[in-house]
Structures are given as structure tokens and as C-alpha cells.
Design a protein around this motif. Structure first.
Motif, mmCIF file in Angstrom:
data_model
loop_
_atom_site.group_PDB
_atom_site.id
_atom_site.type_symbol
_atom_site.label_atom_id
_atom_site.label_comp_id
_atom_site.label_asym_id
_atom_site.label_seq_id
_atom_site.Cartn_x
_atom_site.Cartn_y
_atom_site.Cartn_z
ATOM 1 N N LEU A 438 35.737 41.206 40.337
ATOM 2 C CA LEU A 438 36.203 42.496 40.855
ATOM 3 C C LEU A 438 37.094 42.305 42.073
ATOM 4 O O LEU A 438 38.046 43.065 42.288
ATOM 5 C CB LEU A 438 35.001 43.367 41.223
ATOM 6 C CG LEU A 438 35.317 44.772 41.744
ATOM 7 C CD1 LEU A 438 36.089 45.582 40.706
ATOM 8 C CD2 LEU A 438 34.041 45.498 42.161
ATOM 9 N N GLY A 439 36.818 41.271 42.873
ATOM 10 C CA GLY A 439 37.593 41.047 44.085
ATOM 11 C C GLY A 439 38.876 40.264 43.906
ATOM 12 O O GLY A 439 39.638 40.080 44.862
ATOM 13 N N GLU A 440 39.172 39.809 42.665
ATOM 14 C CA GLU A 440 40.397 39.042 42.440
ATOM 15 C C GLU A 440 41.624 39.958 42.506
ATOM 16 O O GLU A 440 41.626 41.051 41.954
ATOM 17 C CB GLU A 440 40.346 38.358 41.070
ATOM 18 C CG GLU A 440 39.322 37.254 40.971
ATOM 19 C CD GLU A 440 39.215 36.685 39.570
ATOM 20 O OE1 GLU A 440 39.889 37.224 38.653
ATOM 21 O OE2 GLU A 440 38.450 35.724 39.375
ATOM 22 N N PRO A 441 42.717 39.510 43.155
ATOM 23 C CA PRO A 441 43.929 40.339 43.226
ATOM 24 C C PRO A 441 44.707 40.330 41.922
ATOM 25 O O PRO A 441 44.570 39.414 41.102
ATOM 26 C CB PRO A 441 44.728 39.663 44.345
ATOM 27 C CG PRO A 441 44.312 38.225 44.271
ATOM 28 C CD PRO A 441 42.859 38.236 43.885
ATOM 29 N N LEU A 442 45.506 41.356 41.731
ATOM 30 C CA LEU A 442 46.450 41.410 40.621
ATOM 31 C C LEU A 442 47.785 40.878 41.120
ATOM 32 O O LEU A 442 48.277 41.309 42.171
ATOM 33 C CB LEU A 442 46.611 42.841 40.116
ATOM 34 C CG LEU A 442 45.316 43.552 39.685
ATOM 35 C CD1 LEU A 442 45.620 44.982 39.236
ATOM 36 C CD2 LEU A 442 44.607 42.775 38.596
#
Length: 485
Positions: A438-442
Motif C-alpha cells: 500500500l505504501g509503494e509509490p506509483l
């Protein structure tokens, strides 16, 4: 005449353009101004970035909400600083000479017929149950199942005579259930897994901002504490609900953030800090293009909990002769059976605490589905029924006047929170990396972060806390600062 008409046409065209095109461009837009959002925004602003903070509500703070009440202030949301070692929250207080006070959380125990129980025995059993719940080993189990098994073994070994009073044992188990459910913001302790990634910080878990209020943390972050001048490179807009985030997946263009009132803002990137509850409700409409499937899956499998408060104000603190700052309520079976179905939620109020920011207020705690129900009831019903619980349990030992005021939290009903905080449910062992995903950036086509995610739900070790949320805001701000080096 023609020139006048031409001027009108030009002016109208320019006005239409101004209404439909984005306003000034920022380096970063932060969506949501709770602990994570304000930490991210101020970290970037202090580094010289031009930042816009958008908050859907009419105030800053998110699930931290300090309000004047009684003879001081009370916390409608987060109550304490949970740990003081390497805590961004506690460190902010110390560095600004703000006095925080430890709340001892020493408890008295009342039964539903107004009598006391053996306090020492109850505290012994409660502390043992809490310890085995928090330090379980072996194959994952529901916390309730594991704790009950261990507590019964403990009673058989150390207090076999207690087992003869099954009504008392049931009361202790239910009190433990309600207390641990409140800690996790669940309806029942069997919703929670014994396997968890959570880690406590060192030191006491119950430090209070007392009369200063938790709002002081935000004043410090925003450089407004003690009449500070603020941060010139940070713009903040309240009552700005974001309805869509358009991000350039296949290019290196700008991010566009569209608000409910039609206003559009652009930036190099955006940090999204809304709660998991809001993401669950809106993720499919909020992002364009859509989120990656693995992030959607994380949103779906993670659990958002609910912990609510009913805070009473009295003319005088009628409990001041009591040397304890926490109260447990143990229902007797026969008393519980007399409660009507529509009032059953009152039997799920696990206890009460005395806020340190106000001397004449008392806070009752309720969680999960029963808290959701409480939020839907008329104000007077909640006031009457919750006060009735206090009278029933404590009226034989205290002269209790009617309250002069009441505040109740409504974190689930609030469309900008949809809950209080996340917990590791029984499905966590099958999805141990959900918070990290959930915390990974796009990223855009050049590999630059365009949409970043912060908030307590994205913190695998310190979720459910203000310091944990702040850590993630700093994490994502630092990610952007590092990416431009």
C-alpha cells in the motif's frame, strides 16, 4: 460597438479558461492533513519545496481532534503519545519545551450491581491476559482463542478456586475481550491475529499533552506554536475534498488533482494520506489511471477498525476521591440478561478514563460494530443510556449528578475517515506485505514517483498511532527529496 462585443467575448473566454484550467503549479500536493500529511507537507516546505495541502474537512488534524470541553480540553480522537523512545511526536514536544505528563492508568473495577471485586486479582488476571495476547508464539491463532486458553490454564494452576465462580470468570474474559478489542479498534478479540508486525516504542505508552492538547503537535509542525510565523512555501486549503487524482503513468507530465468544487491543481507529484477506510470506499473513482491490481488487493484485504468515545462533562469531578484514573466495568450475567436488545451496545462499553486535559470530564470507550451503532443513535439516547451505565456501576459508591455536556466521536460516520485506525486481522498471515505494498509509490515512465502514499495504514511496525502516521509522512517527503538529488 463591435469592439465592445469583441472585448466581452475575449473576457468571457478568458473567464471560462480560468474556471476550467488548473491554477498555479506546485512541486507537491498533499491530500489529507492529518499527522502523516502535515508531516510530509512541512518537511518538504522546510526544504524549500512549494507545497499545497488539501484537506476535505474544515480543520487540520485528521484523526487527532482536540476540542475545548469542561474546564480544559479533551481529545475526541487520539488520546496519548504511545511510547517516547524514537518518537517523532514526543521528540517534538521535548524540543519545544512542551510539558507532557505520563498517565499511570491505574484501575479500579466495578461490577454491574455496584459492588467492587478483588482488584488485585482482577489486575493480575488482566495483565497476564494482555501479556499472552501481545507475546503469542507458534502458529497464528485468533487472539481471543489463544488468550482464553492461556488464561484458563493460568487459573487452573494458580487460582483453581476462582474457577468455581463461572460468572466471575466470564466477566473477566469479557472485560479482557472488550479492552483488547478497544486497543485494536475491533468488535471482538477473535478478529485479531496473534501474528502481527506491530512494535511498541520504548517507554510509557500513555503520555498526555494534558492542557496543551494534541493539537500542539500540529502547531509545532506548522511552525505556528508560540505565535510562530508558519511556513511561507506551504499553502493550505480546507474544505477541499479531492475527487480525482490524474497521474501520468505513460509520460513525465504533471499530476492533476481535481476537487469536488471543480477547482484543479497541478504538481510534479502528489502524496495521498487519506485513511484506509476512505481508500476502500473510493479507490476505484479516485485514481486515473486505476491503481495497480496488487495495491487494490492490499486495500481490500486490510482491515480498518473503529474506536469511539463518549465524553461527559460534569459541574464537579465527583470521582475525585478515587485514586485511580481508569475504570473497568464487569457485568454480572443476570444483570446483562436484563438489558434489552436495542440497548445491548451499552454492555460493550469496556470502561472509562479521566482525561488529563480537563478535570471535570469522563471518557467512556466503545469499539467495532457497537460503536458504529452508537454513532447512529440520537444524541439524547446516547447521553441517557451511557450515563445509565455509569450510575449502575458506580452509583452505590458515589453521588453522581447528571452530566452538563456530552461529546461523542463519530469516526465511522465521518466520510473523510470511515474509521479510526487499522489492525492486523486474522487474514494478516496470508498477506504480511499488504502495508508495504500500500505504501509503494506509483512511478511515471521515467521511474519518478508521481503518486505517493502515507498514513498509519502504510506503516508495518507502528500502524494505528500518531507517531506511526508521522513516520510515513516523513518517509514519503524524504523519498521525494532524495529523488531530486
Amino acid at each position: 460597438m463591435k469592439s465592445i462585443v469583441l472585448l466581452v467575448v475575449i473576457f468571457t473566454a478568458r473567464l471560462d479558461c480560468a474556471l476550467s484550467e488548473p491554477t498555479q503549479k506546485y512541486d507537491t500536493i498533499v491530500v489529507g492533513l492529518g499527522s502523516s500529511g502535515v508531516t510530509a507537507a512541512t518537511t518538504l516546505a522546510k526544504a524549500g519545496r512549494r507545497v499545497l495541502g488539501l484537506e476535505a474537512d474544515d480543520r487540520i488534524g485528521g484523526r487527532v481532534k482536540t476540542v475545548p470541553f469542561g474546564d480544559g480540553v479533551v481529545e475526541v480522537g487520539a488520546e496519548w503519545i504511545h511510547g517516547i523512545v524514537n518518537s517523532r511526536v514526543y521528540d517534538a514536544a521535548v524540543q519545544n519545551n512542551v510539558t507532557t505528563l505520563e498517565q499511570k492508568m491505574e484501575s479500579q473495577v466495578f461490577r454491574s450491581d455496584g459492588s467492587f471485586v478483588d482488584r488485585d486479582l482482577f489486575i493480575e488476571l488482566f495483565e497476564y491476559g494482555t501479556e499472552v495476547a501481545e507475546n503469542a508464539t507458534g502458529a497464528p491463532k485468533p487472539v481471543g482463542q489463544h488468550t482464553q486458553e492461556k488464561l484458563m490454564e493460568y487459573l487452573e494452576k494458580n487460582h483453581p478456586d476462582v474457577l468455581k465462580d463461572q460468572d466471575y470468570v466470564n466477566g473477566v474474559l469479557e472485560a479482557l475481550n472488550l479492552a483488547l478489542s478497544a486497543l485494536e479498534a475491533t468488535s471482538d478479540w477473535n478478529e485479531v491475529s496473534t501474528q502481527s508486525s506491530y512494535e511498541d516504542l520504548g517507554g510509557s505508552l500513555h503520555y498526555s499533552w494534558n492542557k496543551h492538547g494534541y493539537k500542539t503537535f500540529f502547531e509545532i509542525l506548522l511552525n505556528k506554536y508560540n505565535n510562530g510565523p508558519g511556513l511561507p512555501s506551504l499553502d493550505i486549503k480546507l474544505n477541499k475534498e479531492v475527487t480525482q487524482i490524474k497521474w501520468p503513468k505513460d509520460s513525465t507530465g504533471d499530476v492533476e488533482v481535481v476537487c469536488k468544487d471543480g477547482e484543479i491543481f497541478t504538481a510534479d507529484n502528489v502524496i495521498v494520506t487519506v485513511s484506509l477506510g476512505v481508500l476502500k470506499e473510493r479507490y476505484s473513482e479516485l485514481f486515473k489511471p486505476a491503481l495497480p491490481q496488487k495495491k487494490i488487493e492490499s486495500i481490500k484485504v486490510m482491515s480498518m477498525g473503529l474506536l469511539d468515545k463518549i465524553i461527559f462533562q460534569f459541574d464537579e469531578p465527583w470521582w475525585k476521591s478515587m485514586t485511580y484514573d481508569s475504570i473497568f466495568l464487569l457485568w454480572r450475567g443476570e444483570d446483562k440478561r436484563k438489558v434489552s436488545i436495542e440497548d445491548n451496545w451499552t454492555t460493550k462499553i469496556y470502561g472509562a478514563t479521566t482525561p488529563m486535559g480537563s478535570d471535570n470530564t469522563l471518557t467512556l470507550w466503545i469499539s467495532g460494530e457497537n460503536a458504529k451503532l452508537m454513532e447512529t443513535l440520537p444524541e439524547e439516547v446516547v447521553r441517557s443510556k451511557a450515563f445509565g451505565v455509569i450510575k449502575q456501576f458506580m452509583g452505590a459508591n458515589f453521588t453522581i449528578p447528571r452530566p452538563t455536556g456530552m461529546i461523542r466521536s463519530t469516526w465511522y460516520s465521518n466520510p473523510y475517515t470511515r474509521g479510526s485506525y487499522t489492525f492486523d486481522d486474522v487474514g494478516f498471515p496470508q498477506h504480511p506485505n499488504a502495508r508495504n505494498i500500500l505504501g509503494e509509490p506509483l512511478l511515471d515512465s521515467a521511474g519518478k514517483p508521481k503518486v505517493l502514499f502515507a498514513g498509519e495504514a502504510t506503516n508495518p511496525k507502528h500502524y494505528g498511532t500518531v507517531h506511526g502516521a508521522s513516520e510515513t509522512g516523513f518517509r514519503e517527503a524524504q523519498r521525494l527529496l532524495d529523488s531530486k538529488m
